[in-house]
Write a protein that holds these residues in place. Structure first.
Motif, PDB file in Angstrom:
ATOM      1  N   VAL A  22       0.834  -1.210   0.000  1.00  0.00           N
ATOM      2  CA  VAL A  22       0.000   0.000   0.000  1.00  0.00           C
ATOM      3  C   VAL A  22       0.865   1.255   0.000  1.00  0.00           C
ATOM      4  CG1 VAL A  22      -1.642   1.370   1.349  1.00  0.00           C
ATOM      5  CG2 VAL A  22      -2.005  -1.092   1.074  1.00  0.00           C
ATOM      6  N   THR A  23       1.853   1.305   0.888  1.00  0.00           N
ATOM      7  CA  THR A  23       2.691   2.512   0.989  1.00  0.00           C
ATOM      8  C   THR A  23       3.604   2.668  -0.223  1.00  0.00           C
ATOM      9  OG1 THR A  23       4.293   1.272   2.341  1.00  0.00           O
ATOM     10  CG2 THR A  23       2.644   2.589   3.506  1.00  0.00           C
ATOM     11  N   GLY A  24       4.069   1.542  -0.777  1.00  0.00           N
ATOM     12  CA  GLY A  24       4.889   1.614  -1.980  1.00  0.00           C
ATOM     13  C   GLY A  24       4.112   2.206  -3.141  1.00  0.00           C
ATOM     14  N   ASN A  25       2.902   1.706  -3.370  1.00  0.00           N
ATOM     15  CA  ASN A  25       2.059   2.242  -4.432  1.00  0.00           C
ATOM     16  C   ASN A  25       1.745   3.722  -4.216  1.00  0.00           C
ATOM     17  OD1 ASN A  25       1.801   0.024  -6.109  1.00  0.00           O
ATOM     18  ND2 ASN A  25      -0.421   0.015  -6.066  1.00  0.00           N
ATOM     19  N   THR A  26       1.516   4.084  -2.952  1.00  0.00           N
ATOM     20  CA  THR A  26       1.191   5.474  -2.636  1.00  0.00           C
ATOM     21  C   THR A  26       2.354   6.396  -2.981  1.00  0.00           C
ATOM     22  OG1 THR A  26      -0.290   4.771  -0.846  1.00  0.00           O
ATOM     23  CG2 THR A  26       0.471   7.058  -0.800  1.00  0.00           C
ATOM     24  N   LEU A  54      -5.947  -5.015 -10.913  1.00  0.00           N
ATOM     25  CA  LEU A  54      -5.513  -6.054 -11.841  1.00  0.00           C
ATOM     26  C   LEU A  54      -3.998  -6.077 -12.004  1.00  0.00           C
ATOM     27  CD1 LEU A  54      -8.234  -5.517 -14.600  1.00  0.00           C
ATOM     28  CD2 LEU A  54      -8.165  -7.345 -12.906  1.00  0.00           C
ATOM     29  N   ALA A  55      -3.390  -4.887 -12.004  1.00  0.00           N
ATOM     30  CA  ALA A  55      -1.950  -4.794 -12.230  1.00  0.00           C
ATOM     31  C   ALA A  55      -1.129  -5.451 -11.127  1.00  0.00           C
ATOM     32  CB  ALA A  55      -1.536  -3.327 -12.360  1.00  0.00           C
ATOM     33  N   ARG A  56      -1.698  -5.605  -9.951  1.00  0.00           N
ATOM     34  CA  ARG A  56      -0.977  -6.258  -8.852  1.00  0.00           C
ATOM     35  C   ARG A  56      -0.481  -7.646  -9.266  1.00  0.00           C
ATOM     36  NH1 ARG A  56       0.843  -3.265  -4.535  1.00  0.00           N
ATOM     37  NH2 ARG A  56      -0.750  -1.853  -3.782  1.00  0.00           N
ATOM     38  N   MET A  58      -8.684   3.500  -2.674  1.00  0.00           N
ATOM     39  CA  MET A  58      -9.682   2.431  -2.632  1.00  0.00           C
ATOM     40  C   MET A  58      -9.201   1.224  -3.441  1.00  0.00           C
ATOM     41  SD  MET A  58     -13.661   2.496  -3.916  1.00  0.00           S
ATOM     42  CE  MET A  58     -13.180   2.746  -5.651  1.00  0.00           C
ATOM     43  N   TYR A  59      -8.741   1.489  -4.664  1.00  0.00           N
ATOM     44  CA  TYR A  59      -8.229   0.405  -5.513  1.00  0.00           C
ATOM     45  C   TYR A  59      -6.888  -0.115  -4.994  1.00  0.00           C
ATOM     46  CZ  TYR A  59     -11.724   1.715  -9.034  1.00  0.00           C
ATOM     47  OH  TYR A  59     -12.892   1.971  -9.702  1.00  0.00           O
ATOM     48  N   GLY A  99      -6.365  -3.969  -3.986  1.00  0.00           N
ATOM     49  CA  GLY A  99      -5.400  -4.759  -4.746  1.00  0.00           C
ATOM     50  C   GLY A  99      -4.299  -5.329  -3.873  1.00  0.00           C
ATOM     51  N   ALA A 100      -3.806  -4.540  -2.915  1.00  0.00           N
ATOM     52  CA  ALA A 100      -2.732  -5.001  -2.032  1.00  0.00           C
ATOM     53  C   ALA A 100      -3.179  -6.195  -1.197  1.00  0.00           C
ATOM     54  CB  ALA A 100      -2.277  -3.862  -1.124  1.00  0.00           C
ATOM     55  N   VAL A 101      -4.374  -6.113  -0.651  1.00  0.00           N
ATOM     56  CA  VAL A 101      -4.895  -7.206   0.179  1.00  0.00           C
ATOM     57  C   VAL A 101      -5.071  -8.473  -0.649  1.00  0.00           C
ATOM     58  CG1 VAL A 101      -6.890  -8.002   1.515  1.00  0.00           C
ATOM     59  CG2 VAL A 101      -6.010  -5.677   1.853  1.00  0.00           C
TER      60      VAL A 101
END
Length: 214
Positions: A80-84, A127-129, A154-155, A159-161
């Motif tokens: 989550v934090t990496g994507n953020t 989906l990209a996860r 939200m996405y 996705g992370a979970v």
């Protein structure tokens, strides 16, 4: 161990996680957090292992060498934090990435992800996860595309979970089966194919329907 040796162990974590556990013990959790954070948060490190790392770590949880709930919590937080971070970097750099020549940026991967994003919208973040390389560039493109922070998160969290829980749990139950462990790379490729093929078929169907309607 020098830095290059350590870097090599990280790149082949599916084969070296046991060695890392033996040498660093509980600090391995921090190493795994850093790998997932960097792979999802920095486009220059798109080649870092993601899927195999989660699967193998799940297998070590099944043997009691790692804590399943702790690993899940840490890696979901890392994803989550990496994507953020990646989202904010994309927002800060903006559309300049398409007009400037940045040596650290893979332009081909960026364009493929941007096209993917244009076709599938916000659900691309989820989906990209499950698609290597696209996984790293998707939040970056979301930032460039001015997706709102609330919608992105939200996405992002969903996705992370799904990604972490799915692969760690799969590794927990199947990672210690010899035939699975010995053919892990092939299994991961099949998994990636299972994620990508339906999207490709959906895109072909839409293009075909548009052509027929003309």
């Amino acid at each position: 161990m020098d830095l290059m040796q350590f870097f090599g162990m990280i790149l082949h974590v599916d084969k070296t996680l046991g060695m890392l556990l033996a040498q660093y013990g509980i600090y391995v959790y921090a190493v795994l957090f850093a790998i997932v954070f960097c792979e999802t948060g920095l486009v220059v490190l798109f080649f870092f292992p993601g899927d195999t790392l989660l699967f193998i770590a799940g297998a070590f949880c099944a043997t009691g060498e790692m804590s399943y709930p702790l690993l899940m919590a840490l890696l979901i937080a890392a994803a989550v934090t990496g994507n953020t971070l990646n989202y904010y970097i994309g927002g800060a750099i903006g559309h300049r990435v398409f007009t400037h020549d940045y040596r650290w940026l893979n332009k081909d991967a960026l364009r493929r992800t941007h096209d993917f994003f244009e076709k599938h919208g916000g659900k691309t973040i989820i989906l990209a996860r499950f698609v290597p390389v696209v996984r790293t560039f998707a939040p970056f493109v979301a930032g460039i595309s001015d997706m709102t922070h609330a919608r992105f998160q939200m996405y992002n969290i969903t996705g992370a979970v799904l990604w972490v829980a799915g692969l760690v749990t799969a590794g927990y139950f199947f990672g210690n089966i010899p035939v699975v462990r010995d053919h892990l790379t092939a299994i991961v490729l099949v998994g990636v194919g299972a994620a990508v093929v339906p999207l490709a078929l959906g895109g072909i169907y839409k293009v075909g329907r548009r052509m027929l309607s003309r």
